[in-house]
Design an enzyme around this catalytic site. Structure first.
Site: not given
Length: 516
Positions: A110, A191, A215
């Site tokens: 990420k 996210s 997330s």
């Protein structure tokens, strides 16, 4: 040239340069491509047997990114050294060396987690376009030590979805809007949206996300993956763009419980720079060991009935419960898991810690990064509103900027309530009902993405209690609502990752038996 064009150009150059086609046997490449969604154990067996190499697998992943990412927007940039590292892994394998359980496996990271490769860590914001730190976050260093090939950076909800109350999950100024891997019109959730969509779409076998509240587990649930939010303090947060030191943690995402267990075995560990991880080495273990030997017979499981959903998701949930009882589990209904005032306390914690933690992180970035504080980022967004705030604003950033610091009495009270009350609630539910784990639907199915009105979702969420307590939370696919995946959450006490993974593995196996 605008900042947006600059970073877009960088991403295109990196993707194209990494995707030069090497000489290879087509059959090996085709097998490698097919295995991008295979279990890690199968991939390792195939590489060991010589069916293909890590270079074949990595090239197949890069080619899939090139072919699919224009529609998915799941990957921000690829690692220009990925193929080189894969070839080095192949040479080590030929020499009889074993580099770890993830040897030769491409992993996406990420893009709020730093890597030493020549890739910026942007958190999805153009304000961090120049944030090339040449630092490996300890979690990335651990993955490399475990043999993983760092494939590239995954898109995310910008600033990990903490900028606005009207945000669009999966959208960032750098990466655009991540699409759900199953239905591109729907959310990949946030996210860690890019991490979830990329793995589900076969762009990489594994990915790392981060979670503050939902997330990792939400994008895993809505893209049909297994995802684990570990105990806060099991995995280092150093060199990860922060929201909240009370709740932030990286977590593994993959196609199976065994894959996630293998990742966690590598990722976990103490880090002197992150005091929350002081006990990690004492608690970490080989999480993949013992999965196959675990039985649900006689295991008491608490069912959080107050986390209910729509009728279709509830029907899938009931089928999942039957799969558990068919394997001998004893289900205990729990009607109330609520904690009064928890939502407000969590928001106070996140707003206060965001300002303090982000300011500390930004101060550590290279001098080329001109946004050195949250106030600087707010000003940058205003100056670049056409690119950064075309769909939603930054009212949460502005609220965080007004907070008074970690010594403020309102924050101290909220932090005590959020952590202690939620931890006591989970511990109490487990003890009072004499159950080993708690389960609930993770979320409902993915909602339609809406750039005008923002996220539109009023369904269930099992994330808040484990998020605020810092306790672990595993989601495992439990079925689908009209082809849209929904996940089953397993929640346990602090440091109970091994138990959650064993229980999740047993459910995964039971569900497979029922499907067969």
């Amino acid at each position: 040239m605008s900042i947006r064009h600059l970073i877009a150009g960088m991403s295109v150059v990196l993707v194209l340069s990494a995707c030069q086609m090497p000489n290879r046997a087509p059959s090996a490449y085709d097998q490698a491509k097919a295995d991008l969604t295979a279990p890690v154990a199968d991939i390792q067996a195939h590489m060991k047997a010589g069916k293909y190499t890590s270079a074949d697998l990595t090239q197949a992943a890069l080619d899939q990114i090139k072919a699919k990412n224009a529609d998915l927007h799941a990957v921000i940039t690829v690692n220009p050294d990925a193929l080189k590292r894969a070839k080095e892994s192949d040479e080590a394998r030929k020499a009889g060396k074993t580099l770890g359980p993830l040897m030769g496996i491409p992993v996406l990271i990420k893009d709020n987690i730093e890597t030493a490769d020549i890739m910026p860590t942007t958190a999805g914001s153009m304000a961090l376009a120049a944030n090339i730190t040449h630092r490996d976050a300890p979690v990335v260093a651990n993955l490399r030590a475990g043999g993983a090939i760092i494939l590239g950076k995954a898109n995310l909800s910008e600033w990990a979805n903490i900028r606005s109350t009207r945000s669009v999950s999966g959208w960032s100024g750098v990466g655009g809007l991540t699409a759900n891997a199953i239905d591109h019109a729907r959310t990949a959730c946030g996210s860690s949206s890019g991490s979830g969509a990329a793995v589900a779409a076969g762009l990489a076998p594994l990915a790392v996300g981060t979670e503050t509240d939902g997330s990792v587990t939400c994008p895993s649930s809505m893209n049909g993956l297994v995802g684990l939010k570990p105990t806060v303090g099991l995995v280092s947060r150093t060199y990860v763009v922060p929201i909240s030191h009370s709740q932030d943690t990286p977590g593994p995402m993959g196609h199976s419980v065994a894959d996630v267990a293998a990742m966690l075995t590598v990722m976990a560990g103490s880090d002197p720079a992150d005091k929350a991880t002081a006990e990690a080495d004492a608690h970490k273990t080989d999480y993949a060991a013992g999965l196959t030997d675990y039985s649900l017979k006689g295991v008491r499981i608490g069912v959080l009935r107050d986390i209910s959903s729509d009728a279709k998701t509830n029907a899938v949930f009931e089928t999942a419960l039957k799969a558990l009882t068919d394997q001998g589990a004893v289900l205990v209904d729990i009607k109330d898991s609520s904690v009064k005032g928890l939502g407000d306390a969590e928001m106070t914690v996140m707003m206060t810690e965001l300002k303090a933690d982000l300011n500390a992180y930004l101060a550590s970035t290279p001098t080329a990064v001109k946004t050195r504080t949250l106030a600087d980022v707010i000003a940058f967004n205003k100056a670049n509103a056409a690119q950064e705030m075309s769909y939603f604003g930054q009212e949460l950033f502005e609220q965080a900027e007004q907070t008074k610091g970690l010594d403020d009495s309102a924050y101290v009270s909220a932090a005590y309530l959020a952590r202690n009350a939620s931890a006591a609630r989970i511990d109490g539910l487990l003890a009072t009902n004499k159950v080993t784990v708690l389960i609930a639907p993770t979320y409902g199915p993915a909602w339609l993405s809406d750039l005008i009105y923002g996220d539109q979702y009023n369904g269930p969420s099992a994330t808040q209690l484990p998020a605020t307590s810092g306790y672990p939370h595993l989601t495992v696919p439990m079925g689908a609502v009209q082809a849209l995946p929904v996940g089953l959450s397993f929640i346990g006490p602090k440091w109970s990752e091994a138990l959650l993974l064993q229980t999740g593995y047993a459910f995964e196996r039971a569900r497979r038996i029922n499907l067969d």
